[in-house]
Design a protein around this motif. Structure first.
Motif, PDB file in Angstrom:
ATOM      1  N   UNK A  17     -74.961 -46.448  31.519  1.00 19.22           N
ATOM      2  CA  UNK A  17     -75.742 -46.317  32.754  1.00 19.22           C
ATOM      3  C   UNK A  17     -75.506 -44.990  33.454  1.00 19.22           C
ATOM      4  N   UNK A  18     -74.341 -44.371  33.195  1.00 15.44           N
ATOM      5  CA  UNK A  18     -73.982 -43.138  33.889  1.00 15.44           C
ATOM      6  C   UNK A  18     -73.347 -42.143  32.918  1.00 15.44           C
ATOM      7  N   UNK A  19     -73.453 -40.881  33.258  1.00 17.72           N
ATOM      8  CA  UNK A  19     -72.660 -39.825  32.634  1.00 17.72           C
ATOM      9  C   UNK A  19     -71.583 -39.411  33.625  1.00 17.72           C
ATOM     10  N   UNK A  20     -70.441 -38.951  33.109  1.00 19.90           N
ATOM     11  CA  UNK A  20     -69.339 -38.542  33.971  1.00 19.90           C
ATOM     12  C   UNK A  20     -69.091 -37.052  33.815  1.00 19.90           C
ATOM     13  N   UNK A  21     -69.087 -36.333  34.941  1.00 16.90           N
ATOM     14  CA  UNK A  21     -68.722 -34.922  34.949  1.00 16.90           C
ATOM     15  C   UNK A  21     -67.303 -34.796  35.481  1.00 16.90           C
ATOM     16  N   UNK A  22     -66.469 -34.117  34.708  1.00 16.77           N
ATOM     17  CA  UNK A  22     -65.059 -34.012  35.034  1.00 16.77           C
ATOM     18  C   UNK A  22     -64.782 -33.065  36.180  1.00 16.77           C
ATOM     19  N   UNK A  51     -70.152 -39.192  38.832  1.00 14.05           N
ATOM     20  CA  UNK A  51     -71.085 -39.799  37.886  1.00 14.05           C
ATOM     21  C   UNK A  51     -72.527 -39.475  38.269  1.00 14.05           C
ATOM     22  N   UNK A  52     -73.353 -39.340  37.236  1.00  9.90           N
ATOM     23  CA  UNK A  52     -74.790 -39.131  37.397  1.00  9.90           C
ATOM     24  C   UNK A  52     -75.499 -40.175  36.556  1.00  9.90           C
ATOM     25  N   UNK A  53     -76.499 -40.814  37.105  1.00  9.95           N
ATOM     26  CA  UNK A  53     -77.234 -41.843  36.374  1.00  9.95           C
ATOM     27  C   UNK A  53     -77.902 -41.258  35.131  1.00  9.95           C
ATOM     28  N   UNK A  54     -77.854 -41.970  34.020  1.00  6.04           N
ATOM     29  CA  UNK A  54     -78.548 -41.501  32.819  1.00  6.04           C
ATOM     30  C   UNK A  54     -80.054 -41.451  33.057  1.00  6.04           C
ATOM     31  N   UNK A  84     -76.210 -30.920  40.321  1.00  9.61           N
ATOM     32  CA  UNK A  84     -76.827 -32.232  40.533  1.00  9.61           C
ATOM     33  C   UNK A  84     -76.786 -32.647  42.004  1.00  9.61           C
ATOM     34  N   UNK A  85     -75.755 -32.220  42.746  1.00  8.63           N
ATOM     35  CA  UNK A  85     -75.709 -32.510  44.178  1.00  8.63           C
ATOM     36  C   UNK A  85     -76.852 -31.803  44.906  1.00  8.63           C
ATOM     37  N   UNK A  86     -77.092 -30.553  44.563  1.00  9.63           N
ATOM     38  CA  UNK A  86     -78.181 -29.819  45.194  1.00  9.63           C
ATOM     39  C   UNK A  86     -79.536 -30.384  44.774  1.00  9.63           C
TER      40      UNK A  86
END
Length: 397
Positions: free
Chosen positions: A364-369, A36-39, A379-381
């Motif tokens: 609140x979050x987006x989900x990357x599969x 998940x990544x915060x919106x 997004x991690x980098x």
């Protein structure tokens, strides 16, 4: 017996084999889990400011191509995240970069765009600078008074030309280590001799937050639903490989015809078959997406806009061969318009709708599969750089 590191050609051949398997077995590269990544990542002004300072003003940015300024005296002036940038090739053939700001009263010394000149002249008061950035002329200097010309040149920026591209760090006195940063990835561009290609021009489009736009370059999950008549007829949805080179990525996409294309080609030669059965999108972190193809190449540069909800994207077009005649030029312009329209109308329009959706506060979050590992990795980098702690372990695929 020591093992040998696979060559670039061998690695691409291995990826071709993986992509063939993905098509035959209807699968794709899988991450260990969803994430998940915060919106707020796409809307928060504080994060946007941090991205400007810790990413775009610190990391090497690919700002121009060798083919844009091939000759001594050529230059390119542009704006990058609010900064006026001047890139030129001096009489010795060396590429340099400066802040496009006169040391007298702060006006630009070159107009935005491409040009050719022996020296740069500020249009406000006519002060002149050499191709090396040194102040060489003060208008009516006897009336102006004493100045220390040696200390009043254009402000230089770290700059290096590699593999047909020109990289700049937007922080004066910053440090660039392209080998350490790209970790062999520039070999891909050296292998196709990008430096000798022809620059065909560019188009600019605008869209939502730069990361919303960039997310679309990082996966093929959306091809069938968003590009049913443009991309999907060539490239199946959700069949994607990923290789990491530091924060950058080589993303593999099979073509529907991959089995047919590779049939009869010796396995040892699969590493030479790019664009014949499979393609790559090459991601230069943080903001460049390159699709190299024989007919025409599109290399996108995504720049954050003046506010968090906007981006400015420059779509650059190149190919190996120069324009042959007017008919060829017309065909090239038609291809450029087609690629620009597909990118804007099919990707950027929905990106602006996504921006509104995220700003609504619905989630609140987006989900990357697990099948969207490229997005996760990016997004991690990005988080790694924003946390500004180089002692932390780097993300890995």
């Amino acid at each position: 017996m020591t093992s040998q590191t696979p060559s670039r050609r061998d690695r691409i051949g291995d990826v071709a084999e993986i992509l063939l398997d993905y098509v035959e077995h209807k699968t794709t590269h899988q991450a260990r889990s969803t994430t998940q990544v915060r919106t707020a990542t796409y809307t928060d002004p504080d994060q946007w400011k941090a991205e400007m300072e810790l990413v775009f003003r610190q990391l090497p940015l690919m700002l121009a191509f060798t083919a844009e300024i091939p000759n001594p005296g050529d230059y390119k002036a542009m704006e990058v995240v609010g900064l006026p940038i001047l890139i030129n090739r001096d009489k010795a053939g060396t590429v340099r970069a400066f802040l496009n700001v006169c040391s007298h009263r702060g006006a630009p010394v070159a107009a935005t765009g491409h040009g050719h000149c022996a020296r740069f002249t500020c249009k406000y008061h006519g002060w002149t600078y050499g191709q090396d950035g040194k102040l060489i002329g003060v208008s009516e200097s006897a009336l102006f008074g004493e100045v220390d010309r040696a200390s009043m040149g254009l402000r230089a920026l770290p700059c290096e030309e590699r593999a047909g591209m020109i990289f700049v760090c937007l922080t004066p006195n910053g440090v660039m280590d392209l080998d350490g940063y790209f970790r062999g990835f520039l070999d891909d561009f050296e292998a196709v001799d990008l430096g000798s290609w022809t620059y065909l021009g560019s188009r600019e489009i605008e869209g939502a937050n730069w990361k919303i736009a960039f997310d679309g370059y990082l996966e093929g999950y959306h091809f069938a639903s968003l590009h049913p008549e443009t991309i999907e007829p060539r490239t199946p949805s959700n069949r994607t490989s990923y290789e990491g080179f530091g924060p950058s990525l080589r993303i593999g996409f099979p073509q529907h015809r991959i089995a047919e294309a590779l049939k009869g080609v010796p396995r040892a030669e699969w590493g030479d078959q790019e664009n014949n059965g499979f393609d790559f999108v090459r991601i230069l972190f943080p903001n460049v997406s390159a699709f190299l193809a024989p007919e025409i190449t599109q290399i996108a540069q995504l720049f954050p806009g003046p506010t968090p909800d906007k981006n400015r994207t420059v779509l650059n077009y190149l190919r190996r061969d120069p324009i042959r005649d007017e008919e060829d030029r017309a065909n090239v312009e038609a291809m450029i318009t087609f690629f620009r329209d597909v990118t804007y109308q099919e990707d950027y329009v929905i990106g602006m709708e996504i921006q509104k959706g995220l700003e609504s506060g619905a989630h609140d979050h987006l989900t990357f599969g697990r099948n969207e590992r490229g997005n996760q990795y990016f997004h991690e980098w990005l988080t790694w750089y924003l946390e500004d702690d180089r002692s932390r372990p780097e993300p890995t695929l």
